[in-house]
Design a protein around this motif. Structure first.
Motif, PDB file in Angstrom:
ATOM      1  N   UNK A 295     -12.532  11.502  -2.229  1.00 31.36           N
ATOM      2  CA  UNK A 295     -11.133  11.602  -2.780  1.00 31.36           C
ATOM      3  C   UNK A 295     -10.276  11.554  -1.501  1.00 31.36           C
ATOM      4  N   UNK A 296     -10.764  11.772  -0.296  1.00 27.54           N
ATOM      5  CA  UNK A 296      -9.886  11.540   1.083  1.00 27.54           C
ATOM      6  C   UNK A 296      -9.762  10.077   1.284  1.00 27.54           C
ATOM      7  N   UNK A 297     -10.768   9.277   0.883  1.00 29.71           N
ATOM      8  CA  UNK A 297     -10.802   7.791   1.044  1.00 29.71           C
ATOM      9  C   UNK A 297      -9.898   7.019   0.064  1.00 29.71           C
ATOM     10  N   UNK A 298     -10.004   7.782  -1.187  1.00 27.29           N
ATOM     11  CA  UNK A 298      -9.109   7.258  -2.516  1.00 27.29           C
ATOM     12  C   UNK A 298      -7.634   7.508  -2.116  1.00 27.29           C
ATOM     13  N   UNK A 299      -7.316   8.657  -1.472  1.00 32.15           N
ATOM     14  CA  UNK A 299      -5.789   8.981  -1.059  1.00 32.15           C
ATOM     15  C   UNK A 299      -5.453   8.209   0.122  1.00 32.15           C
ATOM     16  N   UNK A 300      -6.393   7.759   1.044  1.00 33.23           N
ATOM     17  CA  UNK A 300      -5.917   6.792   2.164  1.00 33.23           C
ATOM     18  C   UNK A 300      -5.700   5.567   1.775  1.00 33.23           C
ATOM     19  N   UNK A 301      -6.590   4.970   0.833  1.00 34.01           N
ATOM     20  CA  UNK A 301      -6.242   3.641   0.223  1.00 34.01           C
ATOM     21  C   UNK A 301      -4.987   3.790  -0.386  1.00 34.01           C
ATOM     22  N   UNK A 302      -4.643   4.775  -1.324  1.00 35.21           N
ATOM     23  CA  UNK A 302      -3.515   4.720  -2.050  1.00 35.21           C
ATOM     24  C   UNK A 302      -2.311   4.792  -1.098  1.00 35.21           C
ATOM     25  N   UNK A 303      -2.377   5.529  -0.273  1.00 28.74           N
ATOM     26  CA  UNK A 303      -1.011   5.603   0.984  1.00 28.74           C
ATOM     27  C   UNK A 303      -0.791   4.256   1.739  1.00 28.74           C
ATOM     28  N   UNK A 304      -2.114   3.600   1.870  1.00 27.23           N
ATOM     29  CA  UNK A 304      -1.773   2.466   2.562  1.00 27.23           C
ATOM     30  C   UNK A 304      -1.389   1.320   1.795  1.00 27.23           C
ATOM     31  N   UNK A 305      -1.409   1.408   0.606  1.00 25.35           N
ATOM     32  CA  UNK A 305      -1.124   0.179  -0.379  1.00 25.35           C
ATOM     33  C   UNK A 305      -0.127   0.589  -1.627  1.00 25.35           C
ATOM     34  N   UNK A 306       0.225   1.977  -1.867  1.00 24.03           N
ATOM     35  CA  UNK A 306       1.122   2.041  -2.931  1.00 24.03           C
ATOM     36  C   UNK A 306       2.376   2.774  -2.527  1.00 24.03           C
ATOM     37  N   UNK A 307       3.490   2.859  -3.285  1.00 25.05           N
ATOM     38  CA  UNK A 307       4.526   3.565  -2.832  1.00 25.05           C
ATOM     39  C   UNK A 307       3.995   5.214  -2.753  1.00 25.05           C
ATOM     40  N   UNK A 308       4.818   5.881  -1.792  1.00 23.22           N
ATOM     41  CA  UNK A 308       4.296   7.430  -1.614  1.00 23.22           C
ATOM     42  C   UNK A 308       4.401   8.077  -3.116  1.00 23.22           C
ATOM     43  N   UNK A 309       5.416   7.996  -3.822  1.00 22.95           N
ATOM     44  CA  UNK A 309       5.426   8.669  -5.065  1.00 22.95           C
ATOM     45  C   UNK A 309       3.972   8.378  -5.887  1.00 22.95           C
ATOM     46  N   UNK A 310       3.745   7.109  -5.951  1.00 23.40           N
ATOM     47  CA  UNK A 310       2.434   6.527  -6.691  1.00 23.40           C
ATOM     48  C   UNK A 310       1.413   7.154  -5.961  1.00 23.40           C
ATOM     49  N   UNK A 311       1.067   7.189  -4.707  1.00 18.64           N
ATOM     50  CA  UNK A 311       0.087   7.367  -4.109  1.00 18.64           C
ATOM     51  C   UNK A 311      -0.121   9.125  -4.127  1.00 18.64           C
ATOM     52  N   UNK A 312       0.935   9.867  -4.054  1.00 21.54           N
ATOM     53  CA  UNK A 312       0.735  11.474  -4.070  1.00 21.54           C
ATOM     54  C   UNK A 312       0.410  11.627  -5.546  1.00 21.54           C
ATOM     55  N   UNK A 313       0.780  10.909  -6.622  1.00 21.54           N
ATOM     56  CA  UNK A 313       0.436  11.339  -8.086  1.00 21.54           C
ATOM     57  C   UNK A 313      -1.000  11.008  -8.161  1.00 21.54           C
TER      58      UNK A 313
END
Length: 111
Positions: free
Chosen positions: A34-52
């Motif tokens: 889950x932490x790696x999933x979140x890290x990849x999301x925050x690196x590549x997507x918008x903040x709102x999409x990554x948070x969701x």
């Protein structure tokens, strides 16, 4: 301002992965964790999409769900790299049916 928030969140995730995942090693029901999933999301997507997407993933990481392999989805493509080679590609992008891309980490990336 958004890049500062993104940098702070990525530093927090780095600290969590470095020190706190040792406490519950192997307790995540998904790959990547889950932490790696979140890290990849925050690196590549918008903040709102990554948070969701990170929040919904964390809420599903319990004994009520099966878990399994679930790669993050990319909202949009960034510019192409100038130098192509196995060492210069950070993520592999696999097309999804909804015009989005699954992000798969390249473990031979040196950057």
């Amino acid at each position: 301002m958004i890049e500062i928030i993104r940098t702070v969140l990525l530093k927090f995730l780095w600290l969590y992965q470095k020190f706190f995942t040792l406490i519950g090693f192997g307790s995540c029901r998904y790959y990547p964790s889950c932490s790696e999933f979140a890290r990849i999301n925050f690196e590549n997507n918008s903040l709102s999409s990554a948070f969701y997407h990170s929040l919904t993933r964390i809420l599903r990481c319990n004994q009520l769900f099966d878990g399994g392999i679930e790669y993050p989805l990319l909202d949009k493509l960034s510019p192409k790299p100038t130098k192509l080679g196995m060492e210069s590609i950070r993520y592999w992008l696999v097309p999804n049916k909804n015009n989005r891309f699954h992000i798969i980490k390249n473990f031979s990336y040196k950057g």
